[in-house]
Design an enzyme around this catalytic site. Structure first.
Site, short mmCIF file in Angstrom:
data_model
loop_
_atom_site.label_atom_id
_atom_site.label_comp_id
_atom_site.label_asym_id
_atom_site.label_seq_id
_atom_site.Cartn_x
_atom_site.Cartn_y
_atom_site.Cartn_z
N LYS A 12 2.90 4.38 -1.24
CA LYS A 12 2.82 5.22 -2.45
C LYS A 12 4.00 6.18 -2.40
CE LYS A 12 -1.88 4.74 -1.13
NZ LYS A 12 -2.12 3.50 -1.77
N HIS A 58 0.81 -1.22 0.00
CA HIS A 58 0.00 0.00 0.00
C HIS A 58 0.84 1.27 0.00
CE1 HIS A 58 -3.65 2.33 1.62
NE2 HIS A 58 -4.08 1.72 0.53
N ASP A 94 16.42 11.31 -8.57
CA ASP A 94 17.53 12.25 -8.38
C ASP A 94 17.09 13.58 -8.96
OD1 ASP A 94 19.33 12.59 -11.20
OD2 ASP A 94 17.96 10.89 -11.13
N HIS A 102 -9.73 9.93 1.02
CA HIS A 102 -8.72 8.89 0.94
C HIS A 102 -7.49 9.25 1.76
CE1 HIS A 102 -5.66 6.30 -1.19
NE2 HIS A 102 -6.65 5.44 -1.07
N ASP A 128 -1.92 20.04 17.35
CA ASP A 128 -1.59 21.38 17.89
C ASP A 128 -1.00 22.32 16.84
OD1 ASP A 128 -2.47 20.42 20.34
OD2 ASP A 128 -0.46 19.94 21.06
N LYS A 143 -4.70 10.14 4.67
CA LYS A 143 -4.15 9.46 5.83
C LYS A 143 -3.26 10.48 6.56
CE LYS A 143 -4.61 6.25 2.35
NZ LYS A 143 -5.96 5.85 2.61
#
Length: 810
Positions: free
Chosen positions: A334, A332, A339, A661, A668, A663
């Site tokens: 991604k 999973h 360079d 989707h 704070d 994550k």
């Protein structure tokens, strides 16, 4: 026996078992012969393979390696660093003999929690008992050592990041890196002039970055290497689509761009998850359209090296466990690693490493902007990229609504970029086949070694740490012994070595938090050890990660101290797929149970303080949706959806969810986590889906003495502007009751507009109340008038599945 809350860190060591009697079948000369015969022909049990586990009441929190053929006196000498947030009366040590399928119980030893709750070290031989709590044959004992440290003893508890010397999350594979630069991306693209003026410290204003344009530039300008991993990589998509921001060569597809770079001599390596699952229920629900075979075929015969890699298990699992890993779990991560030219080094030929990490795969359905249009881009940027897997038979020829896509990504520069590179090298070495990785040592005169890209005195500098969920089945170079694994910040299991640092990073950040937490995630379920039984056996669910429980315990601790603290959570209306399907309904059921566990903690804490407050003023859930009036000149489909279908109803109502989707977690306004990991067991386990994430902060923009006003603050305000369609002074302090009440009021209003029968104007913002209610006991109940999501027959509270195994949906 009374239960105690263990909220902190438990240090445990399992030494050995004395004088164990396992029935005598494997002892003596003939027992050895029998074991060898069974092992050779592949039937029966073979030699003894003893291991021990640690449980806190119903939750498995530790597991030793297997000791082979030491049936009488197995010695493990393994130590464990265990984060805990559990109610328990005993710490339970279980000794088992492993089988190809399952394991044979030898016995259990119990250490009462009240022996450790005050922090004393307990070092003792504990009697091993059978299921009836009687001593097992021979009176065997297990030697263990325990010491518990409550969260209050942690010097970082409730303190935030106090100074630039904060060392990062301890006991992890990758250390925190200094002198880094981070670019934060909301959605794949942001049009010009989208974000209003958001003031930052030092008289600066927040400037949004453009993810897919930057990835296009990074790939286009690479000279030596382009490394990509993905759950999906689709060769037919274009990264540059904004007609007002054209780029030379920008009309090329990802596949053609990578072929072109490889033909120029750049080493292009792709690791794409090989979806070899045979679990038809998921495929028919539309959850697995990864194009993996198409991608492999597209690059076959070219200079691009594309490997389809299945999620192979580590060596330590049983036959059943290995089948579960390979059939049910995914790669999973991604990432893109290239360079790149040196910044501001006029004419320099030196190169450096730049990496991208986050939630956005380079595949169809991902390109979107903060406007998240349902219908108005169907004749332009989404005509050839129409994504709508939530309706049977949806297609561009039948029209919208398309499924809009909200996501978050990051670009990493400096020493941290090399850690992402090393992660790719570990994975390629394990599953990539040929050793064709670029030998960077041979390019040391061209590519600079890991070094800061900014001075620590620079007010824009970042400190960043890389985290993963991965095991030895997916990454080479992990140490084999438990001792070496612990030194490397890894967790040892039943003969597998696991990097579980993403979960650790979330736990640490939540425990440090002072004022508020803002989460966006595709899933929100876990801490099943604390769920109410309510038609299930919680210990059978095994969604054991701590994040939901850590959040509710943080809120409870603040209520008890009379301090303000808020948690905002944004999730999709439902997980992508047919919303009535068994898998989606099962996940919604787990989500409801998770919410309810948290709200019950909060209600009990409020009641104990004599407070009659709305628990949504402490913890509040949202989803995203859009609704558009029809405009003249809009795309007109040639066909129509089936009459009375959910597709037709949504098209006529001109509404649909925006798929979250993301994550991400912001703490704070000073610390941010961005990656590929969902808040579920698949992502947080370490031995299930492989994941990667960054956690970082700007040492000159901490909330220690005054509110943080660096890039993270600007990013959150930009996200809130995207979701709410407005900015407000109260948004500057999400910890205030005024802020959370205002955001709740706005989201309630937007839900009313989204779900109403009539539509006169576009929805003014996208942030919708998650359509559930919370009663006076903390139970999550039906929102009045909404058993089902609009335009569907899908229950909002979900439905428990009687046939899908929990491991598949948690």
């Amino acid at each position: 026996m009374a239960q105690h809350l263990l909220h902190g860190t438990l240090h445990a060591t399992i030494y050995e078992v004395d004088d164990l009697h396992t029935g005598g079948l494997r002892s003596g000369f003939f027992g050895k012969i029998l074991a060898n015969v069974e092992e050779t022909i592949g039937v029966g049990k073979g030699e003894t393979q003893l291991y021990a586990t640690i449980d806190l009441q119903r939750a498995r929190v530790g597991r030793t390696r297997k000791i082979k053929d030491e049936a009488k006196n197995p010695k493990w000498y393994e130590s464990f660093h265990i984060y805990c947030a559990h109610l328990a009366s005993d710490i339970i040590f279980t000794v088992k003999d492993d089988n190809p399928i399952g394991a044979t119980l030898i016995g259990r030893a119990y250490v009462p929690v009240d022996q450790v709750i005050h922090g004393e070290e307990v070092d003792q031989w504990v009697e091993i008992l059978d299921n009836d709590r009687n001593p097992i044959h021979g009176g065997s004992k297990i030697h263990v050592k325990l010491q518990y440290f409550g969260v209050e003893a942690d010097r970082n508890w409730n303190q935030g990041i106090k100074s630039a010397k904060f060392p990062g999350v301890p006991y992890t594979f990758f250390s925190q890196r200094q002198g880094c630069k981070v670019s934060l991306y909301q959605d794949a693209h942001i049009p010009d002039n989208f974000v209003p003026r958001i003031p930052l410290a030092g008289g600066k204003n927040y400037e949004p970055q453009r993810c897919w344009e930057d990835i296009f530039d990074a790939i286009s300008n690479a000279q030596h290497m382009i490394y990509i991993t993905g759950w999906s990589v689709y060769t037919e998509i274009a990264l540059v689509r904004d007609s007002r921001r054209p780029k030379p060569g920008g009309d090329v597809t990802v596949g053609e761009l990578l072929k072109k770079k490889a033909s120029e001599g750049v080493r292009v390596l792709l690791l794409v998850w090989d979806d070899r699952t045979s679990v038809d229920v998921l495929k028919k629900d539309g959850l697995m359209a990864t194009h993996d075979e198409e991608t492999e075929n597209f690059f076959r015969g070219s200079d691009v090296h594309c490997i389809l890699c299945p999620r192979n298990p580590d060596d330590g699992g049983s036959i059943v466990q290995n089948l579960q890993v390979s059939a049910m779990f995914t790669h999973h991560q991604k990432i893109v690693v290239v360079d790149s030219e040196m910044p501001s080094r006029g004419g320099s030929q030196m190169r450096r490493i730049v990496s991208f990490v986050g939630g956005i795969d380079l595949c169809d359905g991902r390109y979107d902007t903060p406007f998240h249009s349902l219908f108005r881009t169907l004749d332009t940027v989404h005509h050839d990229d129409f994504h709508q897997p939530n309706f049977t038979g949806a297609a561009i020829t039948k029209g919208g609504p398309r499924e809009p896509w909200h996501d978050i990504h990051s670009r990493l520069e400096g020493p941290i970029a090399w850690d992402v590179l090393y992660n790719f090298e570990q994975r390629w070495s394990k599953q990539g086949g040929k050793d064709i990785l670029v030998k960077l040592r041979e390019l040391s005169d061209i590519i600079i070694t890991p070094s800061p890209v900014m001075f620590q005195e620079d007010h824009d500098v970042w400190n960043v740490q890389l985290f993963r969920s991965i095991d030895g089945g997916a990454a080479a170079g992990f140490p084999e012994s438990p001792e070496a694994a612990a030194e490397a910040g890894l967790v040892s299991g039943k003969d597998n070595i696991i990097d579980r640092s993403i979960q650790d990073a979330y736990i640490h950040a939540i425990r440090r938090a002072k004022d508020f937490i803002y989460i966006e995630n595709q899933y929100f379920l876990g801490s099943s050890f604390a769920w109410a039984a309510d038609g299930i056996t919680p210990e059978d669910i095994n969604a054991l990660h701590l994040i939901p429980k850590e959040l509710s315990l943080k809120i409870v601790s603040k209520i008890e101290k009379g301090e303000k603290f808020r948690v905002y959570v944004v999730v999709p209306m439902w997980p992508e797929g047919l919303p009535e399907s068994a898998s989606v309904q099962a996940i919604l059921d787990w989500q409801r149970r998770t919410m309810q566990m948290m709200y019950k903690d909060i209600v009990q804490a409020l009641r104990a303080q004599g407070l009659e407050e709305d628990p949504r003023n402490y913890l509040t859930f949202f989803c995203l949706g859009n609704r558009e009036v029809k405009k003249e000149g809009e795309y007109e489909p040639a066909e129509r959806p089936d009459a009375d279908s959910s597709y037709m109803k949504a098209q006529e109502a001109r509404r649909f969810m925006i798929y979250v989707h993301t994550k991400m977690m912001i703490v704070d306004d000073e610390y941010i986590i961005i990656g590929s990991a969902n808040i579920n067991q698949r992502s947080m386990d370490g031995a299930r889906d492989s994941e990667i994430a960054m956690g970082g902060y700007q040492p000159h923009h901490l909330s220690h003495r005054q509110p943080a006003r660096g890039q993270i603050h600007g990013f959150r305000m930009s996200l809130w502007y995207e979701h709410l369609g407005m900015l407000d002074e109260t948004f500057l302090d999400p910890s205030s009751v005024e802020c959370i009440e205002k955001v709740n009021r706005i989201s309630d209003k937007y839900w009313d507009l989204y779900s109403s029968e009539s539509l006169e104007h576009d929805l003014p913002g996208h942030l919708l109340r998650y359509p559930v209610d919370v009663d006076g006991e903390g139970d999550v109940t039906e929102f009045p008038g909404f058993e089902f999501f609009p335009d569907t027959k899908a229950r909002i509270l979900g439905t428990k599945s009687d046939y899908l195994p929990p491991i598949l949906t948690t």
